[in-house]
Design a protein around this motif. Structure first.
Motif, PDB file in Angstrom:
ATOM      1  N   ASP A 149       3.087   6.633  20.850  1.00  0.00           N
ATOM      2  CA  ASP A 149       3.653   6.139  19.149  1.00  0.00           C
ATOM      3  C   ASP A 149       2.228   6.050  17.889  1.00  0.00           C
ATOM      4  OD1 ASP A 149       4.455   4.533  17.579  1.00  0.00           O
ATOM      5  OD2 ASP A 149       4.266   2.648  18.381  1.00  0.00           O
ATOM      6  N   GLU A 150       2.926   6.213  16.991  1.00  0.00           N
ATOM      7  CA  GLU A 150       1.983   5.682  16.420  1.00  0.00           C
ATOM      8  C   GLU A 150       1.511   4.587  15.458  1.00  0.00           C
ATOM      9  OE1 GLU A 150       3.971   6.670  12.116  1.00  0.00           O
ATOM     10  OE2 GLU A 150       4.692   7.505  13.251  1.00  0.00           O
ATOM     11  N   THR A 151       0.172   4.592  14.907  1.00  0.00           N
ATOM     12  CA  THR A 151      -0.056   3.296  13.621  1.00  0.00           C
ATOM     13  C   THR A 151      -1.599   3.172  13.003  1.00  0.00           C
ATOM     14  OG1 THR A 151      -1.395   1.022  14.126  1.00  0.00           O
ATOM     15  CG2 THR A 151      -2.235   2.727  15.477  1.00  0.00           C
ATOM     16  N   ASN A 152      -1.060   3.033  11.710  1.00  0.00           N
ATOM     17  CA  ASN A 152      -1.827   2.845  10.660  1.00  0.00           C
ATOM     18  C   ASN A 152      -1.338   4.184   9.948  1.00  0.00           C
ATOM     19  OD1 ASN A 152      -4.178   0.905  10.725  1.00  0.00           O
ATOM     20  ND2 ASN A 152      -5.830   2.312  11.046  1.00  0.00           N
ATOM     21  N   ARG A 153      -0.489   4.529   9.831  1.00  0.00           N
ATOM     22  CA  ARG A 153      -0.100   5.502   8.819  1.00  0.00           C
ATOM     23  C   ARG A 153      -0.418   5.584   7.313  1.00  0.00           C
ATOM     24  NH1 ARG A 153       5.935   7.888   8.214  1.00  0.00           N
ATOM     25  NH2 ARG A 153       6.148   9.929   8.171  1.00  0.00           N
ATOM     26  N   GLN A 154      -0.630   4.694   7.215  1.00  0.00           N
ATOM     27  CA  GLN A 154      -0.315   4.358   5.243  1.00  0.00           C
ATOM     28  C   GLN A 154      -2.422   3.393   5.486  1.00  0.00           C
ATOM     29  OE1 GLN A 154       1.690   4.929   2.951  1.00  0.00           O
ATOM     30  NE2 GLN A 154       2.965   5.637   4.843  1.00  0.00           N
ATOM     31  N   PRO A 155      -2.898   4.675   4.698  1.00  0.00           N
ATOM     32  CA  PRO A 155      -4.166   4.381   4.421  1.00  0.00           C
ATOM     33  C   PRO A 155      -4.732   2.845   3.630  1.00  0.00           C
ATOM     34  CG  PRO A 155      -3.429   5.273   2.476  1.00  0.00           C
ATOM     35  CD  PRO A 155      -2.497   5.765   3.615  1.00  0.00           C
ATOM     36  N   GLY A 156      -5.892   2.155   4.022  1.00  0.00           N
ATOM     37  CA  GLY A 156      -5.620   1.238   3.075  1.00  0.00           C
ATOM     38  C   GLY A 156      -7.637   0.623   3.631  1.00  0.00           C
ATOM     39  N   ARG A 157      -7.741  -0.642   2.713  1.00  0.00           N
ATOM     40  CA  ARG A 157      -8.584  -0.887   2.497  1.00  0.00           C
ATOM     41  C   ARG A 157      -9.921  -1.215   4.316  1.00  0.00           C
ATOM     42  NH1 ARG A 157     -11.435  -5.353   3.614  1.00  0.00           N
ATOM     43  NH2 ARG A 157     -10.059  -6.881   3.819  1.00  0.00           N
ATOM     44  N   ASP A 158      -8.962  -1.562   5.056  1.00  0.00           N
ATOM     45  CA  ASP A 158      -8.598  -1.555   6.877  1.00  0.00           C
ATOM     46  C   ASP A 158      -8.676  -0.661   7.510  1.00  0.00           C
ATOM     47  OD1 ASP A 158     -10.940  -3.691   6.361  1.00  0.00           O
ATOM     48  OD2 ASP A 158      -9.659  -5.015   6.128  1.00  0.00           O
ATOM     49  N   ALA A 159      -8.154   0.836   6.632  1.00  0.00           N
ATOM     50  CA  ALA A 159      -7.491   2.188   7.010  1.00  0.00           C
ATOM     51  C   ALA A 159      -7.713   2.680   7.406  1.00  0.00           C
ATOM     52  CB  ALA A 159      -5.789   0.923   7.573  1.00  0.00           C
ATOM     53  N   LYS A 160      -9.064   3.367   7.711  1.00  0.00           N
ATOM     54  CA  LYS A 160      -9.677   4.588   7.397  1.00  0.00           C
ATOM     55  C   LYS A 160      -8.822   5.942   7.944  1.00  0.00           C
ATOM     56  CE  LYS A 160     -13.272   3.016   5.228  1.00  0.00           C
ATOM     57  NZ  LYS A 160     -15.749   3.064   6.047  1.00  0.00           N
ATOM     58  N   PHE A 161      -8.361   5.403   8.573  1.00  0.00           N
ATOM     59  CA  PHE A 161      -7.634   6.307   9.866  1.00  0.00           C
ATOM     60  C   PHE A 161      -6.605   6.511  10.662  1.00  0.00           C
ATOM     61  CE2 PHE A 161     -12.277   5.988  10.214  1.00  0.00           C
ATOM     62  CZ  PHE A 161     -13.156   7.424  10.564  1.00  0.00           C
ATOM     63  N   PHE A 162      -5.926   7.378  10.545  1.00  0.00           N
ATOM     64  CA  PHE A 162      -5.085   7.339  11.257  1.00  0.00           C
ATOM     65  C   PHE A 162      -4.825   7.303  12.229  1.00  0.00           C
ATOM     66  CE2 PHE A 162      -1.182  10.468  12.507  1.00  0.00           C
ATOM     67  CZ  PHE A 162       0.521   9.659  12.410  1.00  0.00           C
TER      68      PHE A 162
END
Length: 261
Positions: A7-20
């Motif tokens: 499965d995947e997570t953090n597909r969209q970048p954000g302030r607290d989502a630097k990494f896919f």
């Protein structure tokens, strides 16, 4: 026989989502049965109904399940996954590096890395396996899976890698098995830990449990997971940008602190 769920997570970048992040959880067929029964009990105790999804994201929690009960349920799921001998493989790449790439294509490239490591794991364990992916973007999973079965992997170097240990490719979705909940929660815990966790103490506890599941190679008293259970792409030594290289080094240092503190 081993089963890989991805499965995947953090597909969209954000302030607290630097990494896919794209991950896979490996379990035996025996563990599948054991975990099913254990998750059933965890769900009943927490108050989940048959049609409720048990996931890591707090926003998916049913209204009739308290935050405290949901949090404890997730903790127990990770604990049971460890006890069942599950193995975790995860691919991580900086969003800034892939921001100009086709996002759907990159999900498939990330899946390639995880599935390729699964095949390597099976070879080292002298086992055969089943690969089960969650839905891919644009409903492309059937074409993707048939290509993997027929042709294996083609690396960016042009090298062909046969997926000879994987005897069946299939797709699934959330709610189709309790094992999917385990996959979602383990991956979600990892994602939480690497993305500026709001509660550091909770992150330390979670990452310690997740790290124990990462596929690694023992050297003396140390388990080396880099390049096996933890796949960083691009490899740090191949990154030309000092800024991007620093992001990866800070990630490794951050994970090390979570384990030490």
């Amino acid at each position: 026989m081993r089963i890989l769920l991805t499965d995947e997570t953090n597909r969209q970048p954000g302030r607290d989502a630097k990494f896919f992040v794209y991950g896979g959880l490996v379990l035996t067929t025996e563990a599948l049965s054991t975990l099913h029964d254990e998750i059933e009990e965890i769900r009943r105790t927490a108050g989940y109904r048959a049609s409720d999804e048990l996931k890591f994201d707090t926003r998916s929690r049913p209204e009739h399940v308290t935050i405290k009960a949901a949090t404890e349920a997730k903790r127990q799921v990770i604990e049971r996954a460890n006890q069942a001998g599950c193995v975790f493989i995860v691919h991580v790449i900086l969003h800034d590096i892939i921001r100009n790439q086709d996002p759907d294509q990159h999900v498939q490239w990330a899946a390639d890395y995880v599935i390729g490591r699964f095949n390597q794991y099976l070879s080292e364990e002298n086992e055969d396996g089943i690969c089960v992916v969650d839905n891919l973007p644009n409903r492309a999973e059937f074409r993707y899976l048939s290509e993997k079965f027929a042709h294996g992997l083609t690396l960016d170097t042009g090298t062909h890698v046969s997926l000879d240990r994987i005897k069946l490719f299939a797709t699934t979705c959330v709610g189709a098995s309790h094992a999917n909940s385990v996959m979602d929660i383990v991956l979600g815990a990892f994602r939480y830990c690497i993305n500026n966790p709001r509660y550091p103490e909770a992150a330390r506890e979670m990452f310690g449990s997740v790290a124990r599941m990462m596929w690694g190679r023992r050297v003396g008293d140390t388990i080396h997971v880099l390049g096996r259970g933890l796949i960083l792409r691009p490899e740090i030594e191949r990154i030309r940008s000092e800024q991007y290289r620093r992001e990866y080094k800070e990630l490794i240092e951050h994970l090390g602190r979570l384990l030490r503190e």
